[in-house]
Motif scaffolding. Structure first.
Motif, mmCIF file in Angstrom:
data_model
loop_
_atom_site.group_PDB
_atom_site.id
_atom_site.type_symbol
_atom_site.label_atom_id
_atom_site.label_comp_id
_atom_site.label_asym_id
_atom_site.label_seq_id
_atom_site.Cartn_x
_atom_site.Cartn_y
_atom_site.Cartn_z
ATOM 1 N N SER A 195 0.813 -1.210 0.000
ATOM 2 C CA SER A 195 0.000 0.000 0.000
ATOM 3 C C SER A 195 0.851 1.267 0.000
ATOM 4 N N TYR A 196 1.986 1.233 0.701
ATOM 5 C CA TYR A 196 2.822 2.428 0.847
ATOM 6 C C TYR A 196 4.274 2.064 0.557
ATOM 7 N N PRO A 197 4.600 1.821 -0.721
ATOM 8 C CA PRO A 197 5.945 1.336 -1.059
ATOM 9 C C PRO A 197 7.049 2.285 -0.550
ATOM 10 N N ALA A 198 6.769 3.572 -0.512
ATOM 11 C CA ALA A 198 7.802 4.506 -0.057
ATOM 12 C C ALA A 198 7.628 4.865 1.422
ATOM 13 N N GLU A 258 6.399 6.225 4.948
ATOM 14 C CA GLU A 258 5.662 7.414 5.371
ATOM 15 C C GLU A 258 5.868 8.600 4.438
ATOM 16 N N ALA A 259 6.800 8.462 3.474
ATOM 17 C CA ALA A 259 7.001 9.536 2.497
ATOM 18 C C ALA A 259 6.079 9.358 1.301
ATOM 19 N N ASP A 260 5.387 8.234 1.268
ATOM 20 C CA ASP A 260 4.556 7.908 0.111
ATOM 21 C C ASP A 260 3.346 8.841 0.043
ATOM 22 N N GLN A 261 2.969 9.231 -1.176
ATOM 23 C CA GLN A 261 1.775 10.066 -1.334
ATOM 24 C C GLN A 261 0.543 9.325 -0.801
ATOM 25 N N ALA A 262 0.524 7.985 -1.047
ATOM 26 C CA ALA A 262 -0.622 7.193 -0.583
ATOM 27 C C ALA A 262 -0.741 7.281 0.939
ATOM 28 N N TRP A 263 0.384 7.343 1.616
ATOM 29 C CA TRP A 263 0.392 7.455 3.091
ATOM 30 C C TRP A 263 -0.239 8.778 3.515
ATOM 31 N N LEU A 264 0.187 9.854 2.831
ATOM 32 C CA LEU A 264 -0.372 11.172 3.157
ATOM 33 C C LEU A 264 -1.867 11.200 2.859
ATOM 34 N N ASP A 265 -2.233 10.576 1.739
ATOM 35 C CA ASP A 265 -3.649 10.554 1.358
ATOM 36 C C ASP A 265 -4.483 9.814 2.403
ATOM 37 N N ILE A 266 -3.953 8.670 2.872
ATOM 38 C CA ILE A 266 -4.757 7.876 3.804
ATOM 39 C C ILE A 266 -4.872 8.607 5.135
ATOM 40 N N LEU A 267 -3.815 9.349 5.507
ATOM 41 C CA LEU A 267 -3.892 10.114 6.751
ATOM 42 C C LEU A 267 -5.020 11.145 6.691
ATOM 43 N N SER A 268 -5.122 11.830 5.547
ATOM 44 C CA SER A 268 -6.181 12.848 5.496
ATOM 45 C C SER A 268 -7.549 12.190 5.384
ATOM 46 N N ALA A 269 -7.603 11.006 4.722
ATOM 47 C CA ALA A 269 -8.887 10.285 4.666
ATOM 48 C C ALA A 269 -9.321 9.894 6.072
ATOM 49 N N HIS A 270 -8.347 9.471 6.896
ATOM 50 C CA HIS A 270 -8.680 9.075 8.267
ATOM 51 C C HIS A 270 -9.113 10.282 9.111
ATOM 52 N N THR A 271 -8.483 11.419 8.843
ATOM 53 C CA THR A 271 -8.887 12.622 9.579
ATOM 54 C C THR A 271 -10.360 12.924 9.292
ATOM 55 N N ILE A 296 -20.444 -2.747 11.730
ATOM 56 C CA ILE A 296 -20.110 -3.189 10.374
ATOM 57 C C ILE A 296 -20.272 -2.035 9.387
ATOM 58 N N GLU A 297 -21.338 -1.247 9.573
ATOM 59 C CA GLU A 297 -21.546 -0.114 8.668
ATOM 60 C C GLU A 297 -20.355 0.846 8.702
ATOM 61 N N TRP A 298 -19.835 1.133 9.912
ATOM 62 C CA TRP A 298 -18.677 2.022 10.001
ATOM 63 C C TRP A 298 -17.451 1.370 9.375
ATOM 64 N N ALA A 299 -17.283 0.066 9.621
ATOM 65 C CA ALA A 299 -16.124 -0.627 9.047
ATOM 66 C C ALA A 299 -16.169 -0.605 7.524
ATOM 67 N N ARG A 300 -17.376 -0.698 6.962
ATOM 68 C CA ARG A 300 -17.504 -0.656 5.506
ATOM 69 C C ARG A 300 -17.030 0.676 4.934
ATOM 70 N N LYS A 301 -17.161 1.735 5.720
ATOM 71 C CA LYS A 301 -16.819 3.067 5.207
ATOM 72 C C LYS A 301 -15.378 3.446 5.509
ATOM 73 N N LEU A 302 -14.697 2.627 6.307
ATOM 74 C CA LEU A 302 -13.361 2.997 6.791
ATOM 75 C C LEU A 302 -12.363 3.066 5.629
ATOM 76 N N PRO A 303 -11.543 4.127 5.589
ATOM 77 C CA PRO A 303 -10.600 4.258 4.462
ATOM 78 C C PRO A 303 -9.513 3.182 4.497
ATOM 79 N N ILE A 304 -9.280 2.577 3.354
ATOM 80 C CA ILE A 304 -8.208 1.581 3.188
ATOM 81 C C ILE A 304 -7.530 1.934 1.874
ATOM 82 N N ALA A 305 -6.186 1.936 1.854
ATOM 83 C CA ALA A 305 -5.487 2.395 0.657
ATOM 84 C C ALA A 305 -5.689 1.442 -0.525
#
Lengths: 121, 408
Positions: free
Chosen positions: A14-17, A19-32, A95-104
């Protein structure tokens, strides 16, 4: 009822690079955003995102004593990446919340009912 | 059969479901119902109450309430006043409130996707249909403790993980209903797998049929529910025709239609007609279960026409492939193709599947080779099928076909 939503993802995939990975930054803001949504719904009871599994240290306990090791407790395809604690009516709501939870990319969200906190805490 | 036995059989599922939904606790419901039955056994004698089910329900409800009260006051050492036992006369004199029908709700609880798949059907049959653990163990060919353990785990999961005692809302209805229907399908397929129905499987098939019929009554506007109930009726109707005098399996298209249960066939056709009308009314394409039941109905139509409409069956399998493209459907389609038009094309399709080690594939391939006159290859294929330890009834059938190819 209180539930923990345990988030497991394949970090390397999911995050090959890391914590420097763009996907990492994206998932952080999705979680926020997701955390905000849960807070507004009044279900959020806590949680944390975890740093990369490369930073993990494990204390292993055996009858012989406790020893310190580098790395997570077990080498698995998917690693624990964070958790939420929520309070909702029942499993279906969790389960409803888990379905909506961000995953990269790919991952799993394990839903575990939490033991009630001991009295006096 | 005593009044209590009859009440237990006919109303047990409904009473336990109502208690479980009311108290949101399967164990409490079962224990309270068992206690009510024990009290009935010692008090009814030969003068059972007018409405035995209502008696059991109201006594069990009181037992459950007492237990909850005891639990709540356990620390305080204040035993509750025992309530006076109602006499059968009390119940004749007084109108009991009707037992709420909570079976649909309980079907959804027991078939929740969070419950282990191998426990769902057994739990549903126990809770909603009132089967005993011993009967279920017999039906599933499992030791009773193993089955009991599965039920205990499932009930514990429901209680501790917080599975809601609710019928799912419209946004999850389709998905959850699908879990219920697959549970019924898998359980019925298990009950139906062996053509020789001498064993306890026979009764189990009937229980699945009544559960499907119940679900159809509870959700009368769901085309796929009606279609599954239709399939089970049409399949159960053939039960008496699946074995010949020597105990060999008789393939569907060769069964004597006089051995089919006409009432079950009629009921199945009515259910399918309603399912189709609902789909048309809603302008929905028929779902996979509707197509499957249409295939059963096409076979059943032979009881009037005398011939299986193979081209229709083939067209239905084509439609089914669009929504459910799996090896089982493809193998069945190939069999219909062999019957309808062309064993050579069917053989090519079967070969394309290449499902070596899967008994129905070898059996179908052997049959097509025999139809094409390639008897030496057919014999080898029958041997391959027989090596996969088919049930005795099917083994006998395959051995006969093999002998016919040897002789040819």
């Amino acid at each position: 009822m209180q539930y923990a939503l345990l988030i497991h993802e394949n970090e390397a995939e999911s995050y090959p690079a890391g914590e420097a990975d763009q996907a990492w930054l994206d998932i952080l803001s999705a979680h926020t955003a997701f955390g905000g949504q849960m807070a507004r719904a009044g279900v959020m009871r806590g949680g944390a995102g975890l740093k990369s599994v490369a930073t993990a240290t494990t204390v292993r306990v055996t009858p012989e004593g406790r020893t310190v090791h580098d790395g997570p407790f077990a080498e698995t395809r998917e690693q624990l990446g964070g958790l939420y604690m929520i309070e909702v009516d029942d499993l279906d709501a969790a389960i409803e919340w888990a379905r909506k939870l961000p995953i990269a990319r790919n991952g799993s969200i394990e839903i575990r009912p939490m033991l009630p906190a001991p009295e006096g805490l | 059969m005593s009044a209590l036995d009859r009440a237990f059989r006919e109303a047990g599922g409904r009473v336990v479901s109502a208690l479980a939904a009311g108290f949101r606790d399967l164990d409490l419901a079962e224990e309270a119902f068992a206690e009510a039955c024990a009290r009935a056994a010692s008090t009814w004698g030969d003068r059972p109450p007018l409405d035995p089910a209502a008696w059991l329900y109201s006594v069990a409800r009181r037992v459950a309430l007492d237990r909850l009260r005891h639990k709540a006051t356990a620390g305080a050492h204040r035993p509750d006043e025992p309530e006076p036992e109602p006499t059968p006369e009390d119940h004749i004199m007084r109108m009991d409130p009707p037992i709420p029908d909570e079976r649909l709700r309980l079907i959804f609880v027991c078939c929740h996707p969070a419950i282990a798949p191998d426990a769902r059907a057994a739990l549903t049959l126990k809770t909603v249909c009132g089967l005993t653990t011993a009967e279920l163990a017999q039906a599933y060919l499992l030791p009773e403790p193993t089955l009991a353990q599965r039920l205990v785990r499932a009930k514990r999961k429901i209680a501790e993980a917080g599975v809601p005692f609710e019928v799912p809302g419209p946004e999850r209805w389709g998905e959850r209903l699908d879990a219920v229907l697959s549970t019924l399908e898998v359980a019925y397929a298990q009950a139906h797998a062996d053509a020789a129905l001498a064993g306890p499987h026979a009764g189990f098939g009937r229980e699945m049929l009544s559960l499907a019929a119940l679900l159809a009554r509870l959700t009368p506007d769901e085309p796929e529910v009606l279609a599954l109930a239709a399939s089970l009726h049409l399949t159960e109707a053939r039960r008496g025709a699946r074995l010949d005098a020597e105990g060999a399996m008789v393939p569907l298209s060769e069964q004597d239609v006089r051995d089919w249960d006409a009432a079950l066939c009629d009921a199945g056709e009515r259910l399918l007609a309603r399912s189709a009308a609902l789909s048309r009314g809603a302008r929905h394409a028929p779902g996979p279960r509707a197509i499957q039941s249409a295939i059963h109905a096409a076979h059943a139509s032979r009881r009037r026409s005398g011939v299986t409409p193979w081209p229709d069956v083939l067209a239905l399998y084509d439609a089914l492939l669009v929504v459910r493209n799996d090896p089982v459907v493809r193998a069945n389609r190939a069999v219909a193709l062999a019957q309808a038009f062309c064993p050579a094309a069917a053989l090519a399709e079967i070969d394309g599947l290449g499902a070596v080690g899967w008994l129905p594939w070898h059996a179908a391939r052997a049959d097509m080779l025999a139809r094409l006159g390639r008897h030496a290859e057919a014999v080898a294929e029958y041997d391959a099928a027989l090596a996969l330890s088919p049930k005795p009834a099917e083994a006998l059938f395959l051995k006969r076909r093999r002998a016919a190819s040897v002789a040819a």
